[in-house]
Design an enzyme around this catalytic site. Structure first.
Site, PDB file in Angstrom:
ATOM      1  N   GLU A  22       0.929  -1.149  -0.145  1.00 14.09           N
ATOM      2  CA  GLU A  22      -0.027  -0.143  -0.045  1.00 14.09           C
ATOM      3  C   GLU A  22       0.993   1.250   0.049  1.00 14.09           C
ATOM      4  OE1 GLU A  22      -2.816  -0.238  -0.631  1.00 14.09           O
ATOM      5  OE2 GLU A  22      -3.035  -2.441  -0.233  1.00 14.09           O
TER       6      GLU A  22
ATOM      7  N   HIS B  57       3.132   6.415  -5.519  1.00 14.93           N
ATOM      8  CA  HIS B  57       2.663   6.740  -6.947  1.00 14.93           C
ATOM      9  C   HIS B  57       1.568   8.108  -6.810  1.00 14.93           C
ATOM     10  CE1 HIS B  57       0.888   4.657 -10.823  1.00 14.93           C
ATOM     11  NE2 HIS B  57       1.478   5.728 -10.943  1.00 14.93           N
TER      12      HIS B  57
ATOM     13  N   HIS C 111       1.588   2.227  -3.563  1.00  9.04           N
ATOM     14  CA  HIS C 111       0.638   2.996  -4.158  1.00  9.04           C
ATOM     15  C   HIS C 111       0.629   4.469  -3.685  1.00  9.04           C
ATOM     16  CE1 HIS C 111      -1.694  -0.172  -5.983  1.00  9.04           C
ATOM     17  NE2 HIS C 111      -1.935  -0.848  -5.027  1.00  9.04           N
TER      18      HIS C 111
END
Length: 686
Positions: free
Chosen positions: A478, A484, A481
């Site tokens: 996570e 990102h 992510h």
């Protein structure tokens, strides 16, 4: 009176908080509806202004103006949607049943607006003559395709049918999700005899006792939440109780009560099929995959079947070994059932490698793991994290961090939310409260606010939160992510961060998981919570040696989910059959364990029925091929190599959806990905 309410509504105007973060401490349930209605009104006015503009349609007055519309609505819906997942309650869920159809109707009113689409189309038709940057070209392409894919070319009755179906779908997916959460929260297994706890680690027994105490009960309570369910299935010596808990978990939303999702599964699959066919596609998968790296069902099945062929022999051998171990203990006629798998897998793993989750847990105290994961980002990218208690949060367990880039400039806000609660859905996810974008008038780079939400082992009265190795991997996933989102550097918010093709979005998360077994990373944080002893080299070696243990079974499990997903969404006729029987037929080629007739995955498979993975669950395996190939470059040049890290940041993490993902990937890697890297990493291929 309305003016007073409006003045008190925290969603209106600028947030007077650090970095204009969401003022969670001021938001009440009654604030959402008026703010959403006002957001709809304002965006309608913005859309009308685009339509009524007397100037010829161009990129600035139509495409950019449309992309910038709906700022208030987006702001409110981001908070509302995230709270439905992370901190919901009966009032919010009741409001959602009212709000979601309104949002669906509003979305349809935009994409089915003929005058607006005419202007978008006018710009699109002259795209070759326009001097656009790559990012502008992508924004134009996305805008035009979004209208077409949401019914803009439909006429007459077909347009009204599209409206009806999409509104119905929004209600169905919401109900599916609510039923799943309520059924999960409703179940408790209360044990009152100490002998029923045989085999369970002390930390799990403590947690179960605290759960019971919080419920005003004597004994130990086990639930269907992962930190309770997974250890029980792994360590409990009581097979009957393992079976009982397994059946409770794997029959969720199939019972004869108000939380039953059987008919909802059929309706969601059928409604999506009808929407796709209305738009000219043969099935929902064809509609979805048109905007994916895979492009079509044939490519998805090619990948799934390649993996199925490569991993099945090894998976069968894995099952055989576990069966043999179980029969030594239980007799020659014993058959390993699904509720036995974790238990005997753990025993075999311990026997082969002398390692298990409980051996490692004392070295993974949550605060130390946070330091390690944040420290990894600092080593790779030079960013730093500073907790800021002045930033409001939505629950006392949530922490907020300011993130600064290597040059000291503010980069992002990161929220962390680690433990299960009744108002939080199961699983783990990253989400955004504010996207990144660049103000074209001032040039200011408006930075993102992102959040990672998980359901990890809670602290007890006697112990801090001690994570399993699997939870450490999930944290890394996570966090990938969130990187990102945090590194996003696009002009337009709709192209920013994780707004990429769905089968590309898992690459940044899955590449981070690779660090979990790297000694140089583990040595930066893994220390015994009592003694301060670093994780011994011998344990790290055993962890690495065991990293491919039952890897083929795990791969087939993911393939089975991908096959089930594709079975539901490659249908071109309405489904009225038996959901359980259909499911068992769909994934039979990937099943290693005996089938349990009563079990059902579909009724609780939120990823594909209430999330964004419909006709997209294969994305995890697709991205795993990419991450294995990408991480091989880190392994080749050093896991903290600055050149590789900078290239990954600049070509993958910061680009968002500004270019086709394969173009970005090849720019980073210098070649197209190969499935061989994954097979080699997993020991399937030499």
């Amino acid at each position: 009176m309305n003016n007073i309410i409006n003045a008190q509504n925290p969603f209106y105007g600028q947030y007077h908080t650090p970095h204009e973060t969401v003022p969670f401490d001021r938001i009440k349930t009654e604030h959402y509806e008026p703010a959403i209605l006002e957001g709809i009104r304002l965006q309608n006015a913005e859309i009308e202004a685009i339509i009524q503009n007397p100037e010829k349609a161009d990129f600035t007055n139509t495409i950019e103006a449309f992309d910038e519309s709906g700022e208030l609505l987006d702001k409110v819906v981001a908070v509302f949607g995230n709270m439905l997942s992370a901190e919901t309650n009966d009032d919010l869920q009741e409001l959602a049943q009212k709000i979601m159809p309104l949002l669906s109707e509003h979305s349809n009113n935009i994409t089915l607006n003929e005058k607006l689409f005419a202007r978008v189309k006018e710009v699109y038709n002259q795209k070759e003559a326009l001097q656009l940057t790559q990012e502008q070209k992508q924004l134009l392409e996305n805008a035009y395709n979004s209208f077409v894919r949401h019914g803009a070319n439909l006429e007459g009755e077909a347009r009204e049918e599209y409206r009806r179906l999409t509104t119905e779908l929004s209600k169905l997916t919401l109900t599916f999700s609510e039923n799943n959460l309520k059924e999960t929260n409703a179940y408790q297994m209360l044990l009152t005899k100490k002998e029923s706890l045989a085999g369970l680690p002390e930390i799990i027994i403590e947690a179960a006792a605290e759960t019971a105490k919080s419920e005003g009960k004597e004994g130990w309570v086990f639930t269907l939440h992962a930190p309770s369910y997974v250890p029980f299935m792994t360590y409990s010596d009581n097979r009957d109780l393992r079976q009982k808990l397994y059946m409770a978990y794997n029959t969720k939303c199939t019972h004869d009560n108000e939380f039953n999702n059987i008919d909802i599964v059929k309706k969601i699959a059928n409604t999506r099929m009808k929407i796709a066919q209305l738009l000219g596609y043969k099935d929902y998968a064809e509609y979805t995959l048109k905007k994916r790296m895979a492009e079509n069902s044939k490519s998805v099945y090619k990948l799934l079947n390649q993996l199925l062929e490569a991993y099945t022999p090894t998976a069968q051998q894995e099952y055989k070994e576990i069966q043999e171990l179980a029969r030594k203990e239980q007799g020659a006629d014993f058959v390993v059932m699904p509720w036995d798998w974790n238990y005997y897998s753990n025993k075999l793993k311990d026997k082969k490698f002398n390692i298990n989750e409980e051996m490692l847990r004392p070295y993974f105290e949550l605060e130390q793991v946070k330091k390690g994961v944040f420290g990894l980002a600092e080593k790779l990218y030079g960013i730093t994290f500073r907790k800021n208690t002045e930033i409001p949060v939505y629950h006392k367990e949530v922490e907020a961090f300011e993130v600064f880039d290597k040059d000291g400039k503010f980069l992002a806000v990161l929220y962390t939310d680690f433990h299960p609660r009744p108002g939080k859905r199961a699983g783990a996810w990253m989400t955004s409260y504010k996207e990144q974008w660049i103000d074209k008038k001032t040039g200011e780079n408006s930075r993102p606010h992102v959040s990672v939400v998980m359901n990890f082992t809670k602290p007890t009265e006697n112990k801090p939160a001690l994570l399993t190795f699997n939870e450490v991997e999930t944290f890394l996933h996570e966090f990938g992510h969130s990187l990102h989102g945090m590194f996003a550097n696009s002009t337009y918010r709709s192209l920013s961060g994780t707004n990429v093709y769905w089968d590309f979005v898992e690459l940044p998360s899955q590449i981070m998981e690779n660090f979990a077994i790297e000694k140089d990373f583990l040595n930066t944080f893994a220390r015994h919570y009592q003694t301060g002893e670093v994780l011994p080299d011998e344990l790290i070696k055993r962890l690495v040696d065991a990293s491919n243990f039952n890897i083929a079974y795990a791969c087939l499990r993911q393939i089975s989910f991908g096959l089930l997903d594709m079975a539901w969404y490659t249908r071109n006729t309405p489904f009225e059959g038996d959901v359980k029987a259909y499911e068992q037929e769909a994934w039979k080629d990937a099943q290693i364990l005996p089938v349990v007739q009563e079990a059902c995955m579909s009724t609780q498979f939120s990823h594909i029925f209430a999330g964004g993975y419909a006709a997209g669950y294969y994305s995890y395996k697709w991205a795993e091929v990419l991450d294995a190939d990408a991480f091989s470059l880190f392994k080749q040049k050093g896991i903290f190599n600055q050149e590789v890290a900078d290239s990954f940041r600049n070509n993958i993490l910061s680009k968002g959806g500004t270019e086709h993902p394969m173009v970005l990937y090849k720019r980073f890697r210098g070649q197209e990905p190969s499935i061989d890297a994954l097979l080699i990493r997993n020991g399937i291929k030499k």
